[in-house]
Design a protein around this motif. Structure first.
Motif, PDB file in Angstrom:
ATOM      1  N   LEU A  32       0.808  -1.052   0.214  1.00  0.00           N
ATOM      2  CA  LEU A  32      -0.123  -0.019   0.197  1.00  0.00           C
ATOM      3  C   LEU A  32       1.023   1.202   0.152  1.00  0.00           C
ATOM      4  O   LEU A  32       1.885   1.594   0.508  1.00  0.00           O
ATOM      5  N   THR A  33       0.338   2.283  -0.654  1.00  0.00           N
ATOM      6  CA  THR A  33       1.155   3.633  -0.587  1.00  0.00           C
ATOM      7  C   THR A  33       0.818   4.202   0.655  1.00  0.00           C
ATOM      8  O   THR A  33      -0.213   3.816   1.443  1.00  0.00           O
ATOM      9  N   ARG A  34       1.606   5.130   0.835  1.00  0.00           N
ATOM     10  CA  ARG A  34       1.322   6.039   2.416  1.00  0.00           C
ATOM     11  C   ARG A  34      -0.089   6.539   2.091  1.00  0.00           C
ATOM     12  O   ARG A  34      -0.741   6.724   3.286  1.00  0.00           O
ATOM     13  N   ARG A  35      -0.301   7.146   1.291  1.00  0.00           N
ATOM     14  CA  ARG A  35      -1.718   7.867   0.832  1.00  0.00           C
ATOM     15  C   ARG A  35      -2.914   6.815   1.321  1.00  0.00           C
ATOM     16  O   ARG A  35      -3.762   7.158   1.901  1.00  0.00           O
ATOM     17  N   ASP A  36      -2.326   5.365   0.699  1.00  0.00           N
ATOM     18  CA  ASP A  36      -3.653   4.509   1.117  1.00  0.00           C
ATOM     19  C   ASP A  36      -3.838   4.205   2.473  1.00  0.00           C
ATOM     20  O   ASP A  36      -4.899   4.197   3.119  1.00  0.00           O
ATOM     21  N   GLU A  37      -2.645   4.203   3.121  1.00  0.00           N
ATOM     22  CA  GLU A  37      -2.648   3.834   4.682  1.00  0.00           C
ATOM     23  C   GLU A  37      -3.462   5.037   5.397  1.00  0.00           C
ATOM     24  O   GLU A  37      -4.133   4.665   6.232  1.00  0.00           O
ATOM     25  N   SER A  38      -2.734   6.297   5.007  1.00  0.00           N
ATOM     26  CA  SER A  38      -3.550   7.286   5.616  1.00  0.00           C
ATOM     27  C   SER A  38      -5.097   7.363   5.533  1.00  0.00           C
ATOM     28  O   SER A  38      -5.752   7.686   6.364  1.00  0.00           O
TER      29      SER A  38
END
Length: 229
Positions: A32-38
């Motif tokens: 997952l990208t950091r944006r997905d995680e956030s």
């Protein structure tokens, strides 16, 4: 929108529903990208990523007095041209018999069960009574343990299987596909139209002989599995 009015709360609930639905699909994603995680954290949704790891598996021999029957089925197309195959080895890991059978145009489940039947026929011809049967189909294992078949059109074959098992001291073992590679090789020969049996190691096709030697030497295969991280 389109003449329909919704409250802010209704819109928010709809957004949370669809984001939650997407989150459920993330179980098959490795990264997952950091944006997905956030985004997931913003909605208080859990991260259920699965990490792929490698484990070693290998074929194991039986105790003295027992033979081991590995069987497998193959369907090229499911349904498609199908074959049954298997190999019988003694406690010293030596070849007793290998076989392949072309069985026609069927599904993989049919091929799996037919491989067992043909394996039991070879066991009977050779007079073995103590047999460990190993296969990588958990479905067939469950059928055997519950003594209930899942395919109604195989009633006659199923009755023969049960009759042959009744005269044996037998145990059933589920294995990973990788450690069942020799039986799988024979099944693929059957799916390609070859019916035959082998009792001499030197007569085996080269690729099957190579996998057989890996098993006899106790060398492991590598299996990739996914685990939640």
């Amino acid at each position: 929108m389109e003449g329909l009015m919704k409250s802010v709360q209704q819109v928010w609930c709809s957004i949370k529903y669809w984001v939650s639905w997407i989150a459920l699909k993330l179980k098959d994603v490795n990264v997952l990208t950091r944006r997905d995680e956030s985004i997931l954290q913003c909605f208080n949704l859990p991260l259920t990523l699965r990490k792929e790891i490698a484990i070693s598996v290998k074929w194991k021999h039986r105790k003295p007095g027992w033979v081991k029957l590995n069987v497998d089925g193959c369907s090229l197309g499911n349904p498609g041209p199908s074959g049954a195959g298997g190999i019988i080895r003694n406690h010293k890991r030596d070849l007793v018999c290998g076989f392949s059978v072309a069985i026609g145009h069927y599904s993989n489940n049919f091929a799996e069960l037919m491989s067992l039947l043909h394996g039991l026929r070879h066991i009977d011809q050779m007079g073995h009574l103590f047999v460990e049967i190993e296969l990588d189909s958990m479905l067939v294992i469950n059928w055997l343990r519950s003594q209930r078949r899942g395919l109604w059109y195989m009633e006659d074959y199923w009755e023969e299987i049960q009759s042959r098992l009744a005269g044996l001291h037998v145990s059933f073992v589920h294995c990973y596909q990788e450690s069942n590679s020799v039986a799988d090789d024979f099944a693929k020969l059957g799916a390609k139209g070859l019916t035959g049996s082998w009792t001499s190691l030197s007569e085996l096709p080269a690729h099957i002989r190579g996998n057989f030697r890996l098993d006899r030497g106790g060398l492991p295969y590598v299996q990739k599995v996914r685990r939640v991280c």
